[in-house]
Motif scaffolding. Structure first.
Motif, PDB file in Angstrom:
ATOM      1  N   GLU A 170      -2.980   5.721 -16.999  1.00 46.10           N
ATOM      2  CA  GLU A 170      -4.402   5.527 -16.682  1.00 46.10           C
ATOM      3  C   GLU A 170      -4.710   4.137 -16.118  1.00 46.10           C
ATOM      4  N   ASP A 171      -3.739   3.224 -16.150  1.00 44.56           N
ATOM      5  CA  ASP A 171      -3.952   1.868 -15.641  1.00 44.56           C
ATOM      6  C   ASP A 171      -3.933   1.837 -14.117  1.00 44.56           C
ATOM      7  N   ALA A 172      -4.670   0.874 -13.566  1.00 50.83           N
ATOM      8  CA  ALA A 172      -4.632   0.646 -12.117  1.00 50.83           C
ATOM      9  C   ALA A 172      -3.300  -0.014 -11.771  1.00 50.83           C
ATOM     10  N   PRO A 173      -2.661   0.402 -10.684  1.00 55.10           N
ATOM     11  CA  PRO A 173      -1.398  -0.230 -10.276  1.00 55.10           C
ATOM     12  C   PRO A 173      -1.613  -1.688  -9.876  1.00 55.10           C
ATOM     13  N   ARG A 174      -0.626  -2.532 -10.227  1.00 55.82           N
ATOM     14  CA  ARG A 174      -0.637  -3.958  -9.879  1.00 55.82           C
ATOM     15  C   ARG A 174       0.564  -4.266  -9.002  1.00 55.82           C
ATOM     16  N   ARG A 231       2.338   1.642  -3.449  1.00 55.15           N
ATOM     17  CA  ARG A 231       1.286   2.073  -4.379  1.00 55.15           C
ATOM     18  C   ARG A 231       0.960   3.556  -4.193  1.00 55.15           C
ATOM     19  N   GLU A 232       0.768   3.982  -2.961  1.00 53.27           N
ATOM     20  CA  GLU A 232       0.429   5.384  -2.703  1.00 53.27           C
ATOM     21  C   GLU A 232       1.557   6.311  -3.139  1.00 53.27           C
ATOM     22  N   LEU A 289       1.593   6.558  -6.994  1.00 54.38           N
ATOM     23  CA  LEU A 289       0.543   7.465  -7.468  1.00 54.38           C
ATOM     24  C   LEU A 289       0.904   8.925  -7.168  1.00 54.38           C
ATOM     25  N   ASP A 301       0.833  -1.213   0.000  1.00 54.81           N
ATOM     26  CA  ASP A 301       0.000   0.000   0.000  1.00 54.81           C
ATOM     27  C   ASP A 301       0.861   1.253   0.000  1.00 54.81           C
ATOM     28  N   ARG A 349       2.231  -0.007 -13.257  1.00 51.89           N
ATOM     29  CA  ARG A 349       1.116   0.171 -14.178  1.00 51.89           C
ATOM     30  C   ARG A 349       1.743   0.426 -15.537  1.00 51.89           C
TER      31      ARG A 349
END
Length: 165
Positions: A66-70, A36-37, A40, A33, A62
């Protein structure tokens, strides 16, 4: 979780090998998390736990803004094509400079998810470059280590002029 401060070049943690994940639980999810944060917050395409000072084998990526992070835990390249592709690369840990890097054009990747389940997937072109770049980081290979000595020296001179104080 909040974004964390980035580790900036030439911090030695960027050249250290990250430890593999063995426990798949709340602590790992918290690290993912945070990565990821931070990814972004800095508008990156890929980021590793070592980029935020945690020497663990966690990648968040990503393939387009525009893609969601994996999340990829303990990722490894299982196969790489003999064909190559060259892309501009850089790092949020070394802002302001980029250089062309040649890597295999296609890869097969093995990794685990946050529950510990094993997966394989294939990536090509720029997606393959993103994943290889981040796996290199987990292995303690900073992206400029892929450059010739001449290109690396020139890039370091450019970076010295633009690096944040």
């Amino acid at each position: 979780m909040p974004a964390r401060p980035l580790v900036l070049f030439p911090d030695p943690r960027l050249s250290a090998r990250a430890a593999p994940e063995e426990a798949f639980g709340p602590d790992l999810r918290a690290v993912a998390d945070d990565v990821r944060e931070t990814l972004l917050a800095v508008s990156a395409l890929g980021l590793t736990a070592p980029h935020i000072g945690i020497l663990r084998r966690v990648v968040v990526a990503r393939m387009a803004p525009e893609d969601a992070p994996r999340v990829y835990v303990n990722p490894v390249v299982l196969w790489a094509s003999p064909e190559t592709a060259t892309h501009d690369e850089g790092s949020v840990s070394m802002p302001g400079v980029r250089e062309r890097i040649t890597r295999p054009a296609r890869i097969r990747l093995g990794y685990r998810d946050l529950a510990g389940d094993a997966h394989e997937e294939e990536a090509a072109d720029f997606s393959a470059a993103i994943l290889q770049h981040e796996i290199d980081q987990l292995d303690g290979l900073f992206w400029i280590d892929r450059l010739s000595r001449l290109k690396r020296d020139r890039l370091l001179k450019r970076f010295a002029k633009v690096k944040p104080v």
